[in-house]
Design an enzyme around this catalytic site. Structure first.
Site, PDB file in Angstrom:
ATOM      1  N   HIS A  48       3.744  -1.955   3.102  1.00 33.17           N
ATOM      2  CA  HIS A  48       3.723  -0.604   2.521  1.00 33.17           C
ATOM      3  C   HIS A  48       5.012  -0.312   1.765  1.00 33.17           C
ATOM      4  CE1 HIS A  48       0.760  -0.436   5.785  1.00 33.17           C
ATOM      5  NE2 HIS A  48       0.152   0.499   5.063  1.00 33.17           N
TER       6      HIS A  48
ATOM      7  N   HIS B 100      -5.248   9.567   0.372  1.00 31.56           N
ATOM      8  CA  HIS B 100      -5.153   8.739   1.582  1.00 31.56           C
ATOM      9  C   HIS B 100      -5.999   9.329   2.711  1.00 31.56           C
ATOM     10  CE1 HIS B 100      -3.337   5.969   4.590  1.00 31.56           C
ATOM     11  NE2 HIS B 100      -3.116   5.227   3.526  1.00 31.56           N
TER      12      HIS B 100
ATOM     13  N   ASP C  76       0.798  -1.231   0.000  1.00 32.60           N
ATOM     14  CA  ASP C  76       0.000   0.000   0.000  1.00 32.60           C
ATOM     15  C   ASP C  76       0.831   1.283   0.000  1.00 32.60           C
ATOM     16  OD1 ASP C  76      -2.028  -1.846   0.319  1.00 32.60           O
ATOM     17  OD2 ASP C  76      -3.040  -0.724   1.902  1.00 32.60           O
TER      18      ASP C  76
ATOM     19  N   HIS D  86      -6.645   3.237  -3.849  1.00 34.40           N
ATOM     20  CA  HIS D  86      -6.440   3.489  -2.406  1.00 34.40           C
ATOM     21  C   HIS D  86      -6.706   4.964  -2.085  1.00 34.40           C
ATOM     22  CE1 HIS D  86      -5.110   2.358   1.537  1.00 34.40           C
ATOM     23  NE2 HIS D  86      -3.915   2.900   1.493  1.00 34.40           N
TER      24      HIS D  86
HETATM   25 ZN   LIG Z   1      -2.685   3.281   3.077  1.00 35.83          ZN
END
Ligand SMILES: [Zn+2]
Length: 272
Positions: free
Chosen positions: A242, A152, A97, A148
């Site tokens: 991530h 954010h 991510d 996503h």
């Molecule tokens: Zn995220």
């Protein structure tokens, strides 16, 4: 209802249902089959519960800010987020991510290539706009790209218009950049609300969550990330890592250890 989180939605349904039951009981001897509640029964073959959620420690990084209910992917909750993959014994999914990031995304791609692993990259729209070539490289290497949001944002705190904008812009730039519109959406912080889920349905996006969270974004140490992943991964696990939003050198180092170990243990990587 000021807070349209799933939890309060369920509470409201309980109250409505109890109210209905009282009303019906006054007129009939048999308890009515009132509004069915979300199935409380544990699912067969349900994998162990995810590690306890933590708190957000920096701008990016995903960790559920609130406790989440036990995974329930039954028909009663078929529009809810997906926590597990169901693609047979030893099938697991790796999700990456908060990229693209010119420092860490190429390092993650190199590791995935070395081990022949396909992953899912949940990327942020404004970063896609800054690094389109990197996004095309991710797609060219056969990985799946997921939406996503654009900034954010914590969508559980946003209204319908902002939610729609965050999701739509990101799907559009992924489409323009790679030629493919995403089919998966991951909410930042795992912050699902009924509005977010409704918008996913409206846009034909499947909501994607996770079940293994080493909290790599909080930089707990490479060994800690490795240990959490190896201890908590089971058949069906969706692992969260991530490649953007900060220094991800621990994440890269952990993947270098974890990926061959998981393959040695017989796991294979699928996309959700
Ligand atoms: Zn995220």
């Amino acid at each position: 209802m000021t807070d349209d989180s799933i939890a309060s939605g369920v509470s409201r349904r309980v109250l409505l249902s109890l109210g209905g039951l009282t009303l019906v009981s006054a007129f009939a001897a048999t308890p009515a089959s009132a509004t069915p509640l979300p199935s409380p029964q544990p699912q067969p073959q349900q994998p162990p519960p995810r590690p306890a959620p933590g708190r957000e420690g920096e701008m990016l990084g995903d960790s559920h800010p609130l406790g989440v209910t036990a995974p329930d992917e039954s028909a009663a909750n078929r529009h809810g987020p997906q926590y597990y993959v169901h693609k047979g014994p030893h099938a697991i999914a790796l999700t990456i991510d908060d990229g693209p990031d010119p420092r860490y995304t190429p390092q993650v791609l190199a590791l995935l290539h070395r081990y022949g692993i396909t992953a899912t990259f949940c990327q942020i729209g404004q970063e896609i706009r800054r690094h389109p070539a990197l996004v095309r490289e991710v797609a060219a290497q056969g990985h799946l790209l997921a939406n996503h949001t654009w900034t954010h944002a914590d969508l559980a705190r946003e209204g319908r218009t902002a939610i729609r904008e965050e999701i739509t812009r990101t799907s559009e730039i992924l489409d323009r950049t790679t030629g493919t519109r995403p089919v998966l959406f991951r909410a930042p912080y795992g912050a699902w609300s009924s509005r977010v889920l409704a918008e996913c349905r409206a846009q034909g996006l499947r909501p994607l969550d996770w079940s293994v969270d080493p909290r790599d974004w909080s930089r707990p140490g490479t060994a800690d990330i490795v240990r959490t992943i190896l201890r908590t991964t089971r058949t069906g696990s969706i692992i969260l890592e991530h490649d953007g939003g900060g220094n991800r050198s621990q994440t890269v180092a952990a993947l270098r250890t974890v990926l061959p170990r998981l393959l040695d243990e017989g796991y294979h990587f699928v996309t959700p």
